[in-house]
Design a protein around this motif. Structure first.
Motif, PDB file in Angstrom:
ATOM      1  N   VAL A  89      43.247  51.131  42.994  1.00  0.00           N
ATOM      2  CA  VAL A  89      42.718  50.762  44.247  1.00  0.00           C
ATOM      3  C   VAL A  89      43.887  51.347  45.206  1.00  0.00           C
ATOM      4  O   VAL A  89      43.300  51.941  46.261  1.00  0.00           O
ATOM      5  CB  VAL A  89      42.676  49.279  44.217  1.00  0.00           C
ATOM      6  CG1 VAL A  89      42.271  48.863  45.958  1.00  0.00           C
ATOM      7  CG2 VAL A  89      41.554  48.682  43.504  1.00  0.00           C
ATOM      8  N   GLU A  90      44.999  51.236  44.757  1.00  0.00           N
ATOM      9  CA  GLU A  90      45.818  51.784  45.873  1.00  0.00           C
ATOM     10  C   GLU A  90      46.016  53.342  45.744  1.00  0.00           C
ATOM     11  O   GLU A  90      46.077  53.859  47.000  1.00  0.00           O
ATOM     12  CB  GLU A  90      47.373  51.467  45.501  1.00  0.00           C
ATOM     13  CG  GLU A  90      47.735  49.872  45.639  1.00  0.00           C
ATOM     14  CD  GLU A  90      48.936  49.666  45.334  1.00  0.00           C
ATOM     15  OE1 GLU A  90      49.671  50.016  44.633  1.00  0.00           O
ATOM     16  OE2 GLU A  90      49.310  48.337  45.740  1.00  0.00           O
ATOM     17  N   LYS A  98      46.549  43.757  53.183  1.00  0.00           N
ATOM     18  CA  LYS A  98      45.713  42.598  52.947  1.00  0.00           C
ATOM     19  C   LYS A  98      44.283  42.926  52.525  1.00  0.00           C
ATOM     20  O   LYS A  98      43.796  42.304  51.851  1.00  0.00           O
ATOM     21  CB  LYS A  98      45.669  41.791  54.358  1.00  0.00           C
ATOM     22  CG  LYS A  98      44.781  40.428  54.397  1.00  0.00           C
ATOM     23  CD  LYS A  98      44.658  40.071  55.618  1.00  0.00           C
ATOM     24  CE  LYS A  98      44.261  38.607  55.942  1.00  0.00           C
ATOM     25  NZ  LYS A  98      44.304  37.811  57.115  1.00  0.00           N
ATOM     26  N   ARG A  99      43.805  44.325  53.307  1.00  0.00           N
ATOM     27  CA  ARG A  99      42.683  44.488  52.872  1.00  0.00           C
ATOM     28  C   ARG A  99      42.642  44.904  51.108  1.00  0.00           C
ATOM     29  O   ARG A  99      41.765  44.741  50.364  1.00  0.00           O
ATOM     30  CB  ARG A  99      41.873  45.675  53.496  1.00  0.00           C
ATOM     31  CG  ARG A  99      40.949  46.396  53.218  1.00  0.00           C
ATOM     32  CD  ARG A  99      39.730  45.744  53.535  1.00  0.00           C
ATOM     33  NE  ARG A  99      38.461  46.296  53.190  1.00  0.00           N
ATOM     34  CZ  ARG A  99      37.643  47.425  54.110  1.00  0.00           C
ATOM     35  NH1 ARG A  99      38.440  47.333  55.411  1.00  0.00           N
ATOM     36  NH2 ARG A  99      36.651  47.888  54.042  1.00  0.00           N
ATOM     37  N   ILE A 100      43.706  45.648  50.596  1.00  0.00           N
ATOM     38  CA  ILE A 100      43.632  45.901  49.477  1.00  0.00           C
ATOM     39  C   ILE A 100      43.786  44.738  48.477  1.00  0.00           C
ATOM     40  O   ILE A 100      43.186  44.557  47.448  1.00  0.00           O
ATOM     41  CB  ILE A 100      45.078  46.868  49.146  1.00  0.00           C
ATOM     42  CG1 ILE A 100      44.711  48.198  49.745  1.00  0.00           C
ATOM     43  CG2 ILE A 100      45.343  46.983  47.725  1.00  0.00           C
ATOM     44  CD1 ILE A 100      46.098  48.953  49.605  1.00  0.00           C
ATOM     45  N   GLU A 101      44.491  43.634  49.055  1.00  0.00           N
ATOM     46  CA  GLU A 101      44.554  42.258  48.139  1.00  0.00           C
ATOM     47  C   GLU A 101      43.038  41.968  48.019  1.00  0.00           C
ATOM     48  O   GLU A 101      42.613  41.246  46.811  1.00  0.00           O
ATOM     49  CB  GLU A 101      45.567  41.161  48.666  1.00  0.00           C
ATOM     50  CG  GLU A 101      46.784  41.644  48.581  1.00  0.00           C
ATOM     51  CD  GLU A 101      47.301  41.747  47.098  1.00  0.00           C
ATOM     52  OE1 GLU A 101      46.964  41.079  46.251  1.00  0.00           O
ATOM     53  OE2 GLU A 101      48.245  42.736  46.876  1.00  0.00           O
ATOM     54  N   ARG A 102      42.349  41.834  49.016  1.00  0.00           N
ATOM     55  CA  ARG A 102      40.857  41.491  48.915  1.00  0.00           C
ATOM     56  C   ARG A 102      40.043  42.008  48.134  1.00  0.00           C
ATOM     57  O   ARG A 102      39.332  41.728  47.336  1.00  0.00           O
ATOM     58  CB  ARG A 102      40.391  41.414  50.335  1.00  0.00           C
ATOM     59  CG  ARG A 102      40.686  40.480  51.453  1.00  0.00           C
ATOM     60  CD  ARG A 102      39.860  40.153  52.532  1.00  0.00           C
ATOM     61  NE  ARG A 102      39.327  41.525  53.260  1.00  0.00           N
ATOM     62  CZ  ARG A 102      39.911  41.957  54.361  1.00  0.00           C
ATOM     63  NH1 ARG A 102      41.107  41.297  54.701  1.00  0.00           N
ATOM     64  NH2 ARG A 102      39.441  42.978  54.833  1.00  0.00           N
TER      65      ARG A 102
END
Length: 201
Positions: A96-97, A78-82
């Motif tokens: 990012v990942e 969820k933090r990565i999606e933000r």
């Protein structure tokens, strides 16, 4: 003539770039957090200009929790999606990942009892390699040493650490001094005209 007029020409695009060249690039750094930050940012740069990353750097520091690997390693999907919705960083999912994965790989090295600062600096035997290039065309994109670093980091689980990225990292943190010989900062990176050396150890 202002001595700064002879700076390495790649940095002359805008004031922040000049300041980065004058105060940071090529200065030997033995600070663990800063080394981690630069490894992540150099990976973010892949396919882009460093100027792009430099302009986003302060925002990266905010959303990546000041590049604290322990905090980054706990980033959730969820933090990565933000993050991927944040225009203040490079919104590339793989990058990012990889940053999150690299934080975990960094901690894994430490869990094995490895001093990550020594681990990285061993590629240059603990002291900067001082090159004497006269033009940008002479500066390599990678070297056998950066290839070795890349190979070892990949084996340790890091991503976006190709040999070119590793060489840019080595330049940034002062493992190699690639200021051109005509640059006032060549002899003492971070201590050009009117500068005081940044304490890094």
């Amino acid at each position: 003539m202002n001595p700064g007029d002879d700076r390495c020409p790649w940095c002359l695009g805008f004031p922040e770039y000049v300041r980065y060249h004058d105060e940071e690039w090529g200065v030997p750094c033995f600070d663990e957090r800063h080394l981690f930050e630069m490894l992540i940012l150099e990976g973010a740069q892949a396919g882009l200009s460093w100027a792009t990353i430099l302009k986003k750097r302060e925002h990266y520091r905010v959303v990546f929790d000041r590049f604290d690997p322990e905090r980054m390693a706990r980033f959730t999907p969820k933090r990565i999606e933000r993050l991927l919705a944040d225009p203040g960083i490079v919104r590339n999912r793989l990058k990012v990942e990889a940053a999150v994965g690299n934080a975990r790989a960094w901690l894994a090295l430490k869990d094995k009892g490895i001093d990550v600062v020594e681990y990285l600096w061993r590629y240059v035997e603990g002291r900067p390699v001082v090159n004497r290039f006269e033009s940008l065309s002479q500066v390599p994109a990678s070297t056998p040493v950066s290839m070795a670093m890349s190979r070892d980091l990949k084996k340790a689980g890091f991503r976006f650490v190709g040999s070119t990225i590793c060489y840019a990292f080595m330049q940034a943190v002062g493992m190699v001094n690639d200021h051109l010989v005509g640059c006032p900062w060549h002899d003492q990176p971070g201590v050009g005209p009117g500068q005081k050396k940044r304490r890094t150890r």
